[in-house]
Write a protein that holds these residues in place. Structure first.
Motif, PDB file in Angstrom:
ATOM      1  N   ILE A   2      25.347 -92.190 -71.517  1.00  0.00           N
ATOM      2  CA  ILE A   2      24.642 -91.284 -70.604  1.00  0.00           C
ATOM      3  C   ILE A   2      24.196 -92.002 -69.340  1.00  0.00           C
ATOM      4  O   ILE A   2      24.419 -91.529 -68.218  1.00  0.00           O
ATOM      5  N   ALA A  22      24.940 -87.128 -65.898  1.00  0.00           N
ATOM      6  CA  ALA A  22      24.166 -87.690 -67.007  1.00  0.00           C
ATOM      7  C   ALA A  22      23.377 -86.594 -67.709  1.00  0.00           C
ATOM      8  O   ALA A  22      23.312 -86.549 -68.951  1.00  0.00           O
ATOM      9  N   TRP A  46      23.062 -93.452 -75.455  1.00  0.00           N
ATOM     10  CA  TRP A  46      22.311 -93.641 -74.214  1.00  0.00           C
ATOM     11  C   TRP A  46      23.030 -94.566 -73.239  1.00  0.00           C
ATOM     12  O   TRP A  46      22.916 -94.409 -72.022  1.00  0.00           O
ATOM     13  N   PHE A  62      23.848 -85.319 -71.611  1.00  0.00           N
ATOM     14  CA  PHE A  62      22.703 -85.267 -72.521  1.00  0.00           C
ATOM     15  C   PHE A  62      22.560 -83.878 -73.130  1.00  0.00           C
ATOM     16  O   PHE A  62      22.353 -83.729 -74.342  1.00  0.00           O
ATOM     17  N   THR A  70      15.793 -86.238 -68.505  1.00  0.00           N
ATOM     18  CA  THR A  70      16.293 -86.053 -69.864  1.00  0.00           C
ATOM     19  C   THR A  70      15.147 -85.870 -70.861  1.00  0.00           C
ATOM     20  O   THR A  70      15.302 -85.158 -71.857  1.00  0.00           O
TER      21      THR A  70
END
Length: 213
Positions: free
Chosen positions: A141, A14, A138, A18, A162
């Motif tokens: 992610i 993830a 999102w 990002f 993040t």
């Protein structure tokens, strides 16, 4: 420790998605670049902080929304993964198309005249929150990081991690693109960067679509 080892690969994936998403300039990053180049470093940094806070808001809303949805409908995870995987493949297509294009990035000053630092921060937040692609981004992610039955702390780690990365990288954009040298260097490296991004997004999208957990 076993829980950490179990969920760490997803969390790191993830983070990677990002980071590479920020490396592929969208409206938010281009706004930071353009403001730093045309107005100044301080204004660019204020705009960058607004974008980072907006990114944090989207992350929180996505984690809470997906957690609530999965708590009620466990089968919704499959739909979420399909949406996230399809969006990552779309990003891969866009990255490869950008790599093949000859034009450079188009970072321009924001419309509406000059603002105070607070005004740029507020504008950065609005840019991020009104970006129609932010929700899908999102979802992709968070879907990469959340496995079926993942505890709450996994989502919290993804959100906080993040956010820290967002602050650091958007501020780096603001500082770097207040100099002509960095603008030229990025322009020369742009096509290679986009090719790498396209490869990652394609692999991540396929991973998400074929994942069973």
């Amino acid at each position: 420790m076993q829980d950490v080892a179990l969920y760490l690969p997803g969390i790191l994936t993830a983070y990677a998605a990002f980071l590479l998403g920020i490396a592929s300039p969208g409206p938010n990053v281009l706004s930071v670049m353009g403001t730093s180049m045309s107005v100044g470093r301080g204004s660019g940094m204020a705009l960058a902080m607004g974008v980072a806070i907006g990114s944090f808001t989207w992350a929180v809303l996505t984690v809470l929304g997906l957690s609530a949805l999965l708590a009620t409908y466990a089968s919704a995870l499959l739909v979420i993964k399909v949406l996230g995987g399809a969006y990552l493949l779309w990003l891969a297509y866009k990255a490869f198309r950008s790599a093949a294009a000859r034009h450079d990035i188009e970072a321009k000053e924001l419309a509406g005249g000059r603002r105070t630092k607070l005004g740029y921060l507020r504008r950065g937040y609005i840019i991020q929150m009104t970006n129609p692609k932010a929700a899908l981004s999102w979802i992709a992610i968070i879907s990469l990081g959340l496995q079926d039955g993942a505890p709450f702390w996994v989502g919290a780690v993804i959100v906080l991690g993040t956010f820290i990365l967002s602050v650091i990288l958007h501020l780096m954009y603001a500082v770097a693109f207040s100099t002509d040298v960095m603008v030229r260097l990025y322009g020369k490296a742009r096509r290679g960067i986009q090719a790498v991004l396209g490869t990652f997004f394609a692999l991540a999208g396929l991973r998400l679509l074929t994942s069973r957990s």
